[in-house]
Motif scaffolding. Structure first.
Motif, PDB file in Angstrom:
ATOM      1  N   ARG A 124       0.852  -1.198   0.000  1.00 50.21           N
ATOM      2  CA  ARG A 124       0.000   0.000   0.000  1.00 50.21           C
ATOM      3  C   ARG A 124       0.879   1.237   0.000  1.00 50.21           C
ATOM      4  O   ARG A 124       1.841   1.327   0.751  1.00 50.21           O
ATOM      5  N   GLY A 125       0.532   2.202  -0.856  1.00 51.83           N
ATOM      6  CA  GLY A 125       1.209   3.489  -0.852  1.00 51.83           C
ATOM      7  C   GLY A 125       0.490   4.459   0.061  1.00 51.83           C
ATOM      8  O   GLY A 125      -0.726   4.633  -0.043  1.00 51.83           O
ATOM      9  N   VAL A 126       1.229   5.075   0.979  1.00 52.59           N
ATOM     10  CA  VAL A 126       0.636   6.011   1.937  1.00 52.59           C
ATOM     11  C   VAL A 126       1.121   7.423   1.613  1.00 52.59           C
ATOM     12  O   VAL A 126       2.320   7.702   1.685  1.00 52.59           O
ATOM     13  N   PRO A 127       0.201   8.331   1.225  1.00 53.04           N
ATOM     14  CA  PRO A 127       0.623   9.715   0.950  1.00 53.04           C
ATOM     15  C   PRO A 127       0.886  10.479   2.244  1.00 53.04           C
ATOM     16  O   PRO A 127       0.101  10.407   3.186  1.00 53.04           O
ATOM     17  N   VAL A 128       1.995  11.201   2.264  1.00 54.38           N
ATOM     18  CA  VAL A 128       2.386  11.969   3.449  1.00 54.38           C
ATOM     19  C   VAL A 128       2.869  13.347   3.004  1.00 54.38           C
ATOM     20  O   VAL A 128       3.776  13.447   2.181  1.00 54.38           O
ATOM     21  N   GLU A 129       2.267  14.387   3.537  1.00 53.17           N
ATOM     22  CA  GLU A 129       2.786  15.722   3.294  1.00 53.17           C
ATOM     23  C   GLU A 129       3.977  15.966   4.215  1.00 53.17           C
ATOM     24  O   GLU A 129       4.028  15.459   5.340  1.00 53.17           O
ATOM     25  N   ALA A 130       4.946  16.730   3.719  1.00 56.35           N
ATOM     26  CA  ALA A 130       6.148  16.993   4.517  1.00 56.35           C
ATOM     27  C   ALA A 130       6.700  18.368   4.152  1.00 56.35           C
ATOM     28  O   ALA A 130       6.330  18.961   3.131  1.00 56.35           O
ATOM     29  N   THR A 131       7.579  18.862   4.995  1.00 59.05           N
ATOM     30  CA  THR A 131       8.224  20.153   4.755  1.00 59.05           C
ATOM     31  C   THR A 131       9.717  20.014   4.967  1.00 59.05           C
ATOM     32  O   THR A 131      10.161  19.399   5.950  1.00 59.05           O
ATOM     33  N   LEU A 132      10.487  20.560   4.034  1.00 56.81           N
ATOM     34  CA  LEU A 132      11.935  20.664   4.205  1.00 56.81           C
ATOM     35  C   LEU A 132      12.253  22.023   4.818  1.00 56.81           C
ATOM     36  O   LEU A 132      11.854  23.053   4.286  1.00 56.81           O
ATOM     37  N   PHE A 133      12.980  22.001   5.918  1.00 60.38           N
ATOM     38  CA  PHE A 133      13.411  23.229   6.567  1.00 60.38           C
ATOM     39  C   PHE A 133      14.918  23.376   6.381  1.00 60.38           C
ATOM     40  O   PHE A 133      15.679  22.463   6.702  1.00 60.38           O
ATOM     41  N   VAL A 134      15.348  24.516   5.852  1.00 59.90           N
ATOM     42  CA  VAL A 134      16.763  24.788   5.635  1.00 59.90           C
ATOM     43  C   VAL A 134      17.228  25.802   6.674  1.00 59.90           C
ATOM     44  O   VAL A 134      16.697  26.911   6.750  1.00 59.90           O
ATOM     45  N   PHE A 135      18.201  25.401   7.461  1.00 57.01           N
ATOM     46  CA  PHE A 135      18.810  26.288   8.452  1.00 57.01           C
ATOM     47  C   PHE A 135      20.182  26.673   7.918  1.00 57.01           C
ATOM     48  O   PHE A 135      21.070  25.825   7.800  1.00 57.01           O
ATOM     49  N   ARG A 136      20.356  27.936   7.592  1.00 58.21           N
ATOM     50  CA  ARG A 136      21.512  28.361   6.819  1.00 58.21           C
ATOM     51  C   ARG A 136      22.659  28.879   7.683  1.00 58.21           C
ATOM     52  O   ARG A 136      22.440  29.569   8.675  1.00 58.21           O
ATOM     53  N   SER A 137      23.866  28.539   7.231  1.00 55.75           N
ATOM     54  CA  SER A 137      25.068  29.207   7.733  1.00 55.75           C
ATOM     55  C   SER A 137      25.244  30.482   6.931  1.00 55.75           C
ATOM     56  O   SER A 137      25.055  30.496   5.717  1.00 55.75           O
ATOM     57  N   GLU A 138      25.581  31.587   7.571  1.00 53.28           N
ATOM     58  CA  GLU A 138      25.714  32.859   6.871  1.00 53.28           C
ATOM     59  C   GLU A 138      26.914  32.883   5.941  1.00 53.28           C
ATOM     60  O   GLU A 138      26.938  33.627   4.969  1.00 53.28           O
ATOM     61  N   LYS A 139      27.927  32.053   6.221  1.00 49.24           N
ATOM     62  CA  LYS A 139      29.164  32.126   5.446  1.00 49.24           C
ATOM     63  C   LYS A 139      29.427  30.895   4.590  1.00 49.24           C
ATOM     64  O   LYS A 139      29.858  31.019   3.452  1.00 49.24           O
ATOM     65  N   VAL A 140      29.191  29.711   5.136  1.00 47.19           N
ATOM     66  CA  VAL A 140      29.577  28.486   4.442  1.00 47.19           C
ATOM     67  C   VAL A 140      28.351  27.624   4.209  1.00 47.19           C
ATOM     68  O   VAL A 140      27.694  27.192   5.162  1.00 47.19           O
ATOM     69  N   GLN A 141      28.042  27.375   2.924  1.00 46.02           N
ATOM     70  CA  GLN A 141      26.848  26.616   2.578  1.00 46.02           C
ATOM     71  C   GLN A 141      26.885  25.211   3.163  1.00 46.02           C
ATOM     72  O   GLN A 141      25.873  24.691   3.624  1.00 46.02           O
ATOM     73  N   SER A 142      28.056  24.586   3.163  1.00 47.84           N
ATOM     74  CA  SER A 142      28.171  23.204   3.643  1.00 47.84           C
ATOM     75  C   SER A 142      27.920  23.106   5.148  1.00 47.84           C
ATOM     76  O   SER A 142      27.715  22.018   5.669  1.00 47.84           O
ATOM     77  N   ARG A 143      27.932  24.240   5.857  1.00 43.55           N
ATOM     78  CA  ARG A 143      27.649  24.226   7.294  1.00 43.55           C
ATOM     79  C   ARG A 143      26.164  24.441   7.587  1.00 43.55           C
ATOM     80  O   ARG A 143      25.756  24.440   8.736  1.00 43.55           O
ATOM     81  N   SER A 144      25.387  24.671   6.539  1.00 47.37           N
ATOM     82  CA  SER A 144      23.946  24.716   6.712  1.00 47.37           C
ATOM     83  C   SER A 144      23.457  23.288   6.964  1.00 47.37           C
ATOM     84  O   SER A 144      24.165  22.325   6.689  1.00 47.37           O
ATOM     85  N   PHE A 145      22.255  23.153   7.501  1.00 43.51           N
ATOM     86  CA  PHE A 145      21.706  21.816   7.641  1.00 43.51           C
ATOM     87  C   PHE A 145      20.218  21.846   7.321  1.00 43.51           C
ATOM     88  O   PHE A 145      19.563  22.886   7.389  1.00 43.51           O
ATOM     89  N   VAL A 146      19.708  20.690   6.916  1.00 37.12           N
ATOM     90  CA  VAL A 146      18.338  20.587   6.423  1.00 37.12           C
ATOM     91  C   VAL A 146      17.619  19.484   7.184  1.00 37.12           C
ATOM     92  O   VAL A 146      18.164  18.407   7.399  1.00 37.12           O
ATOM     93  N   LYS A 147      16.389  19.764   7.587  1.00 36.41           N
ATOM     94  CA  LYS A 147      15.563  18.786   8.282  1.00 36.41           C
ATOM     95  C   LYS A 147      14.295  18.533   7.476  1.00 36.41           C
ATOM     96  O   LYS A 147      13.698  19.462   6.915  1.00 36.41           O
ATOM     97  N   LEU A 148      13.884  17.279   7.425  1.00 28.47           N
ATOM     98  CA  LEU A 148      12.627  16.900   6.797  1.00 28.47           C
ATOM     99  C   LEU A 148      11.614  16.608   7.889  1.00 28.47           C
ATOM    100  O   LEU A 148      11.851  15.766   8.752  1.00 28.47           O
ATOM    101  N   ALA A 149      10.483  17.321   7.862  1.00 33.02           N
ATOM    102  CA  ALA A 149       9.451  17.143   8.884  1.00 33.02           C
ATOM    103  C   ALA A 149       8.171  16.616   8.228  1.00 33.02           C
ATOM    104  O   ALA A 149       7.507  17.358   7.492  1.00 33.02           O
ATOM    105  N   PRO A 150       7.813  15.351   8.445  1.00 35.25           N
ATOM    106  CA  PRO A 150       6.561  14.820   7.898  1.00 35.25           C
ATOM    107  C   PRO A 150       5.364  15.302   8.716  1.00 35.25           C
ATOM    108  O   PRO A 150       5.471  15.489   9.935  1.00 35.25           O
TER     109      PRO A 150
END
Length: 253
Positions: A124-150
């Motif tokens: 069975r396929g279950v549809p789930v809405e979710a949001t990606l949240f991006v928390f940014r580093s002001e200087k270095v992109q690789s120091r940002s982090f991303v969370k997925l919230a279903p």
């Protein structure tokens, strides 16, 4: 000065034409190396933006599958037949995702389709809405982090509780560090950054043609001092070289 003009009139017009044409890729390269220098609100409508959107969706789907598998592996070390109310994550179908919209410069809304299999071998396929949240580093992109919230509250029971047991006990899933630049660039592109959507050099090449020919469509706009300065230089240089080309033709014997 008169000697200079006389010398320029003696030059073959092809020299000026060549210089004029070479300005296009040269200035495009300069623009390409001015991060944050250009605003292009229509870039998100290009086919390359759709390709980026597909890449983001694939990253999210793969992330959910990896996260679910890691949890299941841990639990099955204790109970090799671990399920939630007789349901487990499908081993034959991957999680799919597609993007709905972004509400601001740091979030993306998605629709997930997570596949479950039961003890009776029903899938069975279950549809789930979710949001990606991006928390940014002001200087270095690789120091940002991303969370997925279903948003499991939107999932009909009993599947909301089953997914909470199987995949989302913490309700936040980390995105791998190597995938973060793709997500950050995509969000920046949606906000109008001309260099964040794929094929950015060719976008700047097109813009360079628009500038040197003084057409000025206005679909890409310089927004920093450095970008405006280089655009002005190219426009003036284009007019000068075009004038010299025409003058050299007029003075040919």
């Amino acid at each position: 000065m008169d000697q200079l003009f006389k010398w320029l009139r003696l030059l073959d017009p092809l020299y000026f034409l060549f210089a004029y044409l070479m300005c296009v890729p040269a200035f495009a390269l300069i623009y390409w190396n001015l991060p944050g220098g250009f605003y292009a609100p229509y870039a998100k409508l290009e086919s390359s933006a759709r390709t980026d959107s597909d890449a983001v969706a694939e990253i999210v789907g793969n992330t959910v599958d990896r996260y679910a598998q890691s949890l299941i592996d841990k639990r099955r070390k204790v109970d090799e037949n671990y399920t939630a109310d007789g349901w487990a994550i499908s081993l034959t179908q991957k999680t799919t995702a597609w993007l709905l919209s972004n509400s601001d410069e740091n979030t993306i809304r998605l629709q997930l389709m997570i596949f479950l299999s039961s003890n009776s071998e029903t899938e069975r396929g279950v549809p789930v809405e979710a949001t990606l949240f991006v928390f940014r580093s002001e200087k270095v992109q690789s120091r940002s982090f991303v969370k997925l919230a279903p948003h499991l509250s939107s999932v009909s029971e009993p599947f909301g509780g089953i997914l909470r047991q199987l995949i989302f006990p913490t309700l936040l899933v980390d995105i791998a560090t190597e995938d973060i630049p793709v997500l950050v660039n995509y969000l920046d592109g949606l906000q109008g950054d001309a260099l964040s959507i794929s094929n950015s050099y060719f976008r700047m090449l097109y813009f360079s043609v628009v500038v040197i020919t003084t057409v000025g469509f206005g679909d890409i706009v310089p927004i920093t001092t450095a970008a405006r300065l280089w655009v002005a230089v190219e426009a003036i240089l284009g007019v000068v070289l075009a004038g010299l080309f025409i003058n050299a033709i007029a003075n040919r014997d």
